[in-house]
Design a protein around this motif. Structure first.
Motif, PDB file in Angstrom:
ATOM      1  N   VAL A 383       0.825  -1.218   0.000  1.00 34.66           N
ATOM      2  CA  VAL A 383       0.000   0.000   0.000  1.00 34.66           C
ATOM      3  C   VAL A 383       0.857   1.264   0.000  1.00 34.66           C
ATOM      4  O   VAL A 383       0.519   2.259  -0.660  1.00 34.66           O
ATOM      5  CB  VAL A 383      -1.022   0.019   1.170  1.00 34.66           C
ATOM      6  N   VAL A 384       1.987   1.233   0.723  1.00 29.96           N
ATOM      7  CA  VAL A 384       2.870   2.409   0.701  1.00 29.96           C
ATOM      8  C   VAL A 384       3.460   2.574  -0.697  1.00 29.96           C
ATOM      9  O   VAL A 384       3.516   3.677  -1.244  1.00 29.96           O
ATOM     10  CB  VAL A 384       3.992   2.289   1.755  1.00 29.96           C
ATOM     11  N   GLY A 385       3.863   1.459  -1.310  1.00 25.29           N
ATOM     12  CA  GLY A 385       4.412   1.508  -2.664  1.00 25.29           C
ATOM     13  C   GLY A 385       3.383   2.006  -3.673  1.00 25.29           C
ATOM     14  O   GLY A 385       3.715   2.751  -4.592  1.00 25.29           O
ATOM     15  N   ALA A 386       2.114   1.594  -3.493  1.00 28.72           N
ATOM     16  CA  ALA A 386       1.057   2.071  -4.387  1.00 28.72           C
ATOM     17  C   ALA A 386       0.902   3.590  -4.239  1.00 28.72           C
ATOM     18  O   ALA A 386       0.711   4.309  -5.224  1.00 28.72           O
ATOM     19  CB  ALA A 386      -0.255   1.357  -4.089  1.00 28.72           C
ATOM     20  N   GLY A 387       1.012   4.080  -2.995  1.00 23.08           N
ATOM     21  CA  GLY A 387       0.966   5.521  -2.766  1.00 23.08           C
ATOM     22  C   GLY A 387       2.141   6.237  -3.417  1.00 23.08           C
ATOM     23  O   GLY A 387       1.997   7.307  -4.023  1.00 23.08           O
ATOM     24  N   ARG A 388       3.304   5.618  -3.340  1.00 26.37           N
ATOM     25  CA  ARG A 388       4.482   6.201  -3.962  1.00 26.37           C
ATOM     26  C   ARG A 388       4.311   6.274  -5.484  1.00 26.37           C
ATOM     27  O   ARG A 388       4.654   7.264  -6.126  1.00 26.37           O
ATOM     28  CB  ARG A 388       5.695   5.364  -3.584  1.00 26.37           C
ATOM     29  N   LEU A 389       3.768   5.186  -6.051  1.00 26.95           N
ATOM     30  CA  LEU A 389       3.536   5.126  -7.503  1.00 26.95           C
ATOM     31  C   LEU A 389       2.697   6.318  -7.966  1.00 26.95           C
ATOM     32  O   LEU A 389       3.065   7.042  -8.897  1.00 26.95           O
ATOM     33  CB  LEU A 389       2.818   3.818  -7.829  1.00 26.95           C
TER      34      LEU A 389
END
Lengths: 398, 398
Positions: A383-389
């Motif tokens: 989820v953090v990576g999706a936010g970063r994306l």
């Protein structure tokens, strides 16, 4: 609150937003140092970012000798949504502008049901997480989505995902965008987890790294110069079907001896079941009737309890993965290898075996200072990576 | 003529120079289109580049409707030097600004003699090539150098090259720079050859590719987004010691079953010698007394003449290399694989075997449109790539 779809107007503004996201509040003087702009130009750009709703002025910085500089922070009303769709679960999180978790929910699902019910469930979860927040603010500035299959960035859709009937070319980006009223970006789950590590995990200071996800299958996220490398067809990092054994079991792909056929959640479950039924492991045989189907988690528990067959399965699997990683480390010369995904929960016996093979088989020059570590983020990497994306996309000029 | 050490003053000028190098003469209007600058700003930048000695105005372009635009070309006095140092030979070329060959010489050498005599020989060759030119112009704008070992870009020197005693940390860049009166860049020979392919070979339009050099050993140049990817220690692409066979011959590196111990010039020579002495190949046995030591070239000639042992050696080697490449193609998803180096002269039987294994063993998504081709540049890839290396540096703002 930035209006939905608003973007920074130039590359200086974009640079400021990423800096504030990654390093927290900065004085105007610090922002000026970072982009080599004059004081007056920094003031103009910060002013515009405040008007666009991206930043707030939050007080005065400590003096650097002259007048005290204003402290600038990302707007406290900025929100991103991260959605991590797995084969059997959905994780949804609402994040602030700095990608800190404000609220998170997880639910079981089954991607074999097809896209519509799963996306409806994700939209529902987003609403639930938002309604549980003390301060939900307005609609999110963007939504990032990880999915367990190959993604066409151009279409915002999966392309022929092997485990997801009905999802191929289904317009995930456009449907979620319409339902959530925000720009959406979709990428495969391994790339998204690699971005999570890059943003908040062990990998923060590393520019070239490999993130290896061991779940039901095995995949690899490749980071080059701080960005995901996707290859010419977006399939880079698809290491599950590299051959590790000329005479190994037949894989779902039709070849023999693929890494994924030898190791990963599905292979471990299969081997554990065979050991239980074949009378080779008392521990697994006793466990089997309690759970109906054995999983990688049972193998981990058995190994913890000293079951020699389970310990051998983990060691053998680690050695096979290690051999593939040794080749990739020689080839790619990364600064860090992070091991994550559910099966990484097998922990240190697995890590020890992987390290042993990689350090023995790769070039000394490539492994001299190479850390091989378990992910520290666990369930939040996606989820953090999706936010970063999505924030990388929103915090950029068009 | 640009004075030695002169650089473009801003990124527009740098962009113009690379465009003129890669696409030949352009009208001012075309230059303006490429960088989205106004007519008057393009005129100013072109004027400055002419003053700096980088470009000439060479006439008028065809009309695009209004006034005819000036044609701009790289100065006809621009010269780059490419030096490709191999284990047993040196190639030296003088190139124009567009990296076209103006003159070239090759000489035998032996890098085991140590750096001083070999670099003296290279300096001599540069003088000879220049004196043979109809129009040598002034000192070169820069010198690129390829060397057969791991290079520290920061030091401009080799670091612990296995086959080059006395070369470790010897200041190649600084010595050649002083002797030739020009800026020098040094990189390993495989990276330099990959740059040559990127500039003038099959790879011109590809941004992500692998260049595999099969010489005495085996190495790989990795191009990401049109630039060489070197990894965190500069060892990326060092694929010669990837394990292809758990029980294979012991390699010079101490491990067993390395790719380089199974295939490449040295391995082929060893296997050919064994086949000749063991009475398994009449062709090679008859050849041996004529040449004293058999080489990969003899294996190629024997295969052409129908010697079954030699054909099997090539097929077997191609299959082993193919297996490694299949893994790397799945991992890296390149747009092109180019096979070069002396042993690539074994030609189509080798290529056929490599292709067969890669297309069978890599993911369909990664191989769908993947060409695997032999280098078209042959002996000039190194010197052209060396020119590209230094011109990328000279045609950039500091």
């Amino acid at each position: 609150m930035a209006r939905v779809g608003t973007r920074p107007e130039n590359r200086h503004q974009a640079r400021f937003l990423r800096l504030l996201r990654d390093s927290g509040p900065q004085s105007r003087a610090e922002l000026g140092d970072a982009v080599e702009l004059s004081k007056s130009k920094v003031a103009i750009e910060v002013e515009r970012l405040a008007e666009l709703g991206f930043v707030d002025v939050v007080g005065l910085a400590a003096s650097r000798g002259g007048r005290r500089s204003q402290m600038v922070a990302l707007s406290r009303n900025l929100r991103f949504v991260g959605i991590d769709i797995g084969a059997t679960s959905i994780d949804v999180a609402v994040l602030d502008g700095g990608l800190n978790l404000l609220g998170q929910l997880r639910a079981d699902t089954d991607v074999r049901l097809g896209p519509q019910p799963v996306l409806d469930q994700a939209i529902d979860l987003v609403a639930k997480v938002r309604s549980g927040l003390a301060d939900p603010a307005g609609p999110p500035a963007g939504v990032g989505v990880g999915v367990p299959g190959p993604v066409s960035q151009a279409e915002g859709a999966l392309v022929a995902p092997p485990i997801m009937p009905g999802w191929s070319r289904f317009p995930i980006r456009d449907q979620l965008g319409a339902a959530l009223g925000a720009p959406v970006m979709v990428d495969n789950d391994v790339n998204v987890m690699a971005l999570g590590e890059l943003h908040a995990g062990t990998a923060r200071s590393v520019r070239d790294l490999l993130f290896v996800k061991i779940g039901t299958g095995i995949g690899c996220g490749i980071v080059v110069g701080g960005e995901i490398y996707r290859g010419v067809n977006g399939s880079a990092g698809d290491i599950g079907h590299i051959q590790v054994d000329g005479h190994g079991p037949v894989c779902v792909c039709g070849n023999t001896g693929c890494l994924e056929a030898a190791f990963g959640g599905a292979a471990l479950a299969r081997d554990a079941e065979a050991a239980a039924r074949g009378g080779r492991s008392d521990w697994l045989a006793q466990r089997l009737p309690q759970v109906r189907a054995l999983s990688a988690r049972d193998v981990g528990a058995a190994a913890d309890a000293g079951d020699p067959v389970s310990i051998a399965l983990i060691r053998d699997g680690g050695a096979r993965l290690g051999k593939v990683l040794a080749s990739l480390v020689s080839f790619f010369n990364p600064g860090l290898v992070v091991i994550g995904g559910g099966v990484a929960g097998l922990g240190h016996p697995l890590l020890a075996e992987i390290r042993s093979v990689v350090y023995r088989r790769s070039l000394p020059l490539a492994t001299g200072n190479l850390p091989i570590v378990l992910s520290e983020l666990g369930g939040t990497a996606g989820v953090v990576g999706a936010g970063r994306l999505i924030s990388d996309s929103v915090f950029a000029t068009v």
